[in-house]
Design a protein around this motif. Sequence first.
Motif, PDB file in Angstrom:
ATOM      1  N   GLY A 162       0.789  -1.228   0.000  1.00  0.00           N
ATOM      2  CA  GLY A 162       0.000   0.000   0.000  1.00  0.00           C
ATOM      3  C   GLY A 162       0.821   1.279   0.000  1.00  0.00           C
ATOM      4  N   LYS A 163       2.149   1.163   0.106  1.00  0.00           N
ATOM      5  CA  LYS A 163       3.015   2.345   0.136  1.00  0.00           C
ATOM      6  C   LYS A 163       3.457   2.705  -1.279  1.00  0.00           C
ATOM      7  CE  LYS A 163       4.998   1.201   4.676  1.00  0.00           C
ATOM      8  NZ  LYS A 163       4.464   2.367   5.402  1.00  0.00           N
ATOM      9  N   THR A 164       3.473   4.003  -1.584  1.00  0.00           N
ATOM     10  CA  THR A 164       3.994   4.482  -2.864  1.00  0.00           C
ATOM     11  C   THR A 164       5.344   5.150  -2.627  1.00  0.00           C
ATOM     12  OG1 THR A 164       2.779   6.571  -2.633  1.00  0.00           O
ATOM     13  CG2 THR A 164       1.702   4.787  -3.856  1.00  0.00           C
ATOM     14  N   PHE A 165       6.086   5.363  -3.691  1.00  0.00           N
ATOM     15  CA  PHE A 165       7.457   5.824  -3.566  1.00  0.00           C
ATOM     16  C   PHE A 165       7.757   6.927  -4.581  1.00  0.00           C
ATOM     17  CE2 PHE A 165       6.915   1.412  -2.436  1.00  0.00           C
ATOM     18  CZ  PHE A 165       7.453   1.350  -1.162  1.00  0.00           C
ATOM     19  N   GLU A 166       8.860   7.651  -4.337  1.00  0.00           N
ATOM     20  CA  GLU A 166       9.280   8.741  -5.219  1.00  0.00           C
ATOM     21  C   GLU A 166      10.389   8.322  -6.170  1.00  0.00           C
ATOM     22  OE1 GLU A 166       7.818  11.731  -5.451  1.00  0.00           O
ATOM     23  OE2 GLU A 166       6.354  10.957  -4.006  1.00  0.00           O
ATOM     24  N   SER A 167      10.930   7.135  -5.959  1.00  0.00           N
ATOM     25  CA  SER A 167      11.997   6.629  -6.830  1.00  0.00           C
ATOM     26  C   SER A 167      12.136   5.127  -6.625  1.00  0.00           C
ATOM     27  CB  SER A 167      13.336   7.308  -6.507  1.00  0.00           C
ATOM     28  OG  SER A 167      13.811   6.897  -5.240  1.00  0.00           O
ATOM     29  N   SER A 168      12.811   4.489  -7.560  1.00  0.00           N
ATOM     30  CA  SER A 168      13.041   3.048  -7.427  1.00  0.00           C
ATOM     31  C   SER A 168      13.957   2.758  -6.241  1.00  0.00           C
ATOM     32  CB  SER A 168      13.648   2.485  -8.715  1.00  0.00           C
ATOM     33  OG  SER A 168      14.854   3.142  -9.032  1.00  0.00           O
ATOM     34  N   ALA A 169      14.874   3.693  -5.953  1.00  0.00           N
ATOM     35  CA  ALA A 169      15.778   3.505  -4.812  1.00  0.00           C
ATOM     36  C   ALA A 169      14.986   3.407  -3.510  1.00  0.00           C
ATOM     37  CB  ALA A 169      16.778   4.655  -4.738  1.00  0.00           C
ATOM     38  N   GLU A 170      13.965   4.260  -3.364  1.00  0.00           N
ATOM     39  CA  GLU A 170      13.116   4.209  -2.169  1.00  0.00           C
ATOM     40  C   GLU A 170      12.379   2.874  -2.098  1.00  0.00           C
ATOM     41  OE1 GLU A 170      10.376   7.345  -1.591  1.00  0.00           O
ATOM     42  OE2 GLU A 170      11.886   8.939  -1.627  1.00  0.00           O
ATOM     43  N   LEU A 171      11.852   2.442  -3.231  1.00  0.00           N
ATOM     44  CA  LEU A 171      11.117   1.169  -3.272  1.00  0.00           C
ATOM     45  C   LEU A 171      12.033   0.015  -2.879  1.00  0.00           C
ATOM     46  CD1 LEU A 171       8.636   0.012  -6.015  1.00  0.00           C
ATOM     47  CD2 LEU A 171      10.460  -1.505  -5.279  1.00  0.00           C
ATOM     48  N   ILE A 172      13.239   0.001  -3.438  1.00  0.00           N
ATOM     49  CA  ILE A 172      14.187  -1.081  -3.149  1.00  0.00           C
ATOM     50  C   ILE A 172      14.589  -1.063  -1.678  1.00  0.00           C
ATOM     51  CG2 ILE A 172      16.533  -1.895  -3.603  1.00  0.00           C
ATOM     52  CD1 ILE A 172      16.100  -0.932  -6.524  1.00  0.00           C
ATOM     53  N   ASP A 173      14.836   0.123  -1.125  1.00  0.00           N
ATOM     54  CA  ASP A 173      15.212   0.228   0.292  1.00  0.00           C
ATOM     55  C   ASP A 173      14.120  -0.307   1.197  1.00  0.00           C
ATOM     56  OD1 ASP A 173      17.665   1.312  -0.291  1.00  0.00           O
ATOM     57  OD2 ASP A 173      17.075   3.395   0.066  1.00  0.00           O
ATOM     58  N   TYR A 174      12.871   0.028   0.848  1.00  0.00           N
ATOM     59  CA  TYR A 174      11.753  -0.432   1.672  1.00  0.00           C
ATOM     60  C   TYR A 174      11.630  -1.955   1.616  1.00  0.00           C
ATOM     61  CZ  TYR A 174       7.018  -1.464   3.222  1.00  0.00           C
ATOM     62  OH  TYR A 174       5.943  -2.021   3.864  1.00  0.00           O
ATOM     63  N   VAL A 175      11.658  -2.506   0.411  1.00  0.00           N
ATOM     64  CA  VAL A 175      11.508  -3.957   0.260  1.00  0.00           C
ATOM     65  C   VAL A 175      12.660  -4.687   0.948  1.00  0.00           C
ATOM     66  CG1 VAL A 175      11.456  -5.849  -1.401  1.00  0.00           C
ATOM     67  CG2 VAL A 175      10.162  -3.777  -1.863  1.00  0.00           C
ATOM     68  N   SER A 176      13.876  -4.114   0.865  1.00  0.00           N
ATOM     69  CA  SER A 176      15.040  -4.746   1.494  1.00  0.00           C
ATOM     70  C   SER A 176      14.908  -4.801   3.009  1.00  0.00           C
ATOM     71  CB  SER A 176      16.316  -3.980   1.121  1.00  0.00           C
ATOM     72  OG  SER A 176      16.539  -4.011  -0.261  1.00  0.00           O
ATOM     73  N   SER A 177      14.116  -3.862   3.563  1.00  0.00           N
ATOM     74  CA  SER A 177      13.965  -3.804   5.020  1.00  0.00           C
ATOM     75  C   SER A 177      12.959  -4.814   5.553  1.00  0.00           C
ATOM     76  CB  SER A 177      13.523  -2.398   5.442  1.00  0.00           C
ATOM     77  OG  SER A 177      12.173  -2.137   5.049  1.00  0.00           O
ATOM     78  N   LEU A 178      12.182  -5.427   4.666  1.00  0.00           N
ATOM     79  CA  LEU A 178      11.180  -6.400   5.095  1.00  0.00           C
ATOM     80  C   LEU A 178      11.833  -7.734   5.438  1.00  0.00           C
ATOM     81  CD1 LEU A 178       8.400  -5.636   2.441  1.00  0.00           C
ATOM     82  CD2 LEU A 178       8.580  -4.759   4.787  1.00  0.00           C
ATOM     83  N   GLU A 179      11.239  -8.464   6.358  1.00  0.00           N
ATOM     84  CA  GLU A 179      11.826  -9.714   6.830  1.00  0.00           C
ATOM     85  C   GLU A 179      11.716 -10.813   5.783  1.00  0.00           C
ATOM     86  OE1 GLU A 179      10.361 -11.003  10.570  1.00  0.00           O
ATOM     87  OE2 GLU A 179      10.910  -9.163  11.634  1.00  0.00           O
ATOM     88  N   LEU A 180      12.763 -11.619   5.711  1.00  0.00           N
ATOM     89  CA  LEU A 180      12.787 -12.743   4.791  1.00  0.00           C
ATOM     90  C   LEU A 180      11.602 -13.676   5.073  1.00  0.00           C
ATOM     91  CD1 LEU A 180      14.421 -14.211   2.571  1.00  0.00           C
ATOM     92  CD2 LEU A 180      15.577 -15.464   4.395  1.00  0.00           C
ATOM     93  N   GLY A 181      10.845 -14.023   4.035  1.00  0.00           N
ATOM     94  CA  GLY A 181       9.709 -14.918   4.167  1.00  0.00           C
ATOM     95  C   GLY A 181       8.417 -14.248   4.565  1.00  0.00           C
ATOM     96  N   SER A 182       8.462 -12.930   4.833  1.00  0.00           N
ATOM     97  CA  SER A 182       7.241 -12.239   5.240  1.00  0.00           C
ATOM     98  C   SER A 182       6.314 -12.013   4.050  1.00  0.00           C
ATOM     99  CB  SER A 182       7.581 -10.895   5.894  1.00  0.00           C
ATOM    100  OG  SER A 182       8.249 -10.038   4.983  1.00  0.00           O
ATOM    101  N   ASP A 183       5.022 -11.846   4.357  1.00  0.00           N
ATOM    102  CA  ASP A 183       4.031 -11.591   3.317  1.00  0.00           C
ATOM    103  C   ASP A 183       4.207 -10.185   2.750  1.00  0.00           C
ATOM    104  OD1 ASP A 183       2.853 -14.092   3.734  1.00  0.00           O
ATOM    105  OD2 ASP A 183       1.531 -13.306   5.311  1.00  0.00           O
ATOM    106  N   VAL A 184       3.953 -10.050   1.462  1.00  0.00           N
ATOM    107  CA  VAL A 184       4.059  -8.746   0.817  1.00  0.00           C
ATOM    108  C   VAL A 184       2.982  -8.636  -0.251  1.00  0.00           C
ATOM    109  CG1 VAL A 184       5.760  -9.590  -0.864  1.00  0.00           C
ATOM    110  CG2 VAL A 184       5.613  -7.150  -0.380  1.00  0.00           C
ATOM    111  N   THR A 185       2.371  -7.451  -0.335  1.00  0.00           N
ATOM    112  CA  THR A 185       1.347  -7.184  -1.354  1.00  0.00           C
ATOM    113  C   THR A 185       1.884  -6.167  -2.351  1.00  0.00           C
ATOM    114  OG1 THR A 185      -0.463  -7.612   0.199  1.00  0.00           O
ATOM    115  CG2 THR A 185      -0.990  -6.341  -1.775  1.00  0.00           C
TER     116      THR A 185
END
Length: 352
Positions: A162-185
Amino acid sequence: MKNRRVNRKWELITSIVLGTLLIWFAMFYPLPYYIESPGGAMDVRSVLQVNGEVDQEDGSYNFTYVTVQQATAIKLLFAAFDSHSDIQSEQEMTGGADSEEYYRIAQFYMETSQNLAKYQGLTLAGKEVTMDFFGVYVLGLAEDSTFQGILNIADTVVSINGKTFESSAELIDYVSSLELGSDVTVGYVSSGIEQTADGKIIKLENGKNGIGISLVDHTEVTSDVPIDFQTGNIGGPSAGLMFTLSIYTQLADPTLRSGRVIAGTGTIEQDGSVGDIGGADKKVLSAAKSGATVFFVPNNPVDEAVLKENPNAKTNYEEALEVVEEEGLSIELVPVTTVQDAIDYLEKTKSD
């Protein structure tokens, strides 16, 4: 005696037919390999026009390219003895994409490169410009991505959880911070329709967490200064630096080239940094053969993860320098990490 002559005749015919087939196979039958070799250099003015005017100043900016051809047996043989040609498997070259998908991926890279060049060139020239970020184009999926069969090449990922981003770098940083194996939409647009899909965070090849997609920015640049690209079938991101220099020069400092034939390579990023490219060794050869006297090349540190796998990995600058020294090329090799580095060099070295 007659039978012997007949047999010899058929043996000769058979030999000729088999020999012809063998020659045909060696010369024309496509193999699942590709050969990369030095290509050429192209004047940016042939594909770019700024503010509706033709750049008529002396000298030129040139982007370089490599030649890629599908291998045959005879081409592989020649390439094996050519130190400036590289042989890659079909999987290494295309990432498993078919020819149509591979072409589309190259065009997405070119589109992003053009938009970033517009944004940087206009910004550096002090012109009003905005760049809207719509998400990231999907260019491919890892084999173990849980979004295999859901996301497709050319889909645009617009949100994560549900989060939007201002750049691909922001998107990648956010996804990288999520726990391995966690659910993602993942929110995405496919064929103009907004959709969502659920999956898992996986471990990527680079050791970071992610959803397992290769991506490039989906952006749009708005400005009162018209900038028109006509790149046709040319694809890829590596002309970004030279596009940026051409736009900046025409708007801010028309005599910056000072009559020089200048070539270069490197992607351009939103913050003005110059990104690495493939084939730096081949592109500096292309530049020298085209008559360029200056060659800009990225000089970013090699990623630590890459060095762990290959302790002998070189920067783009080191790759190019090795060829310049080995071949005795008469060209000034200029390492850069930002577009401002290139502008500063040109300003300091231009003739009065």
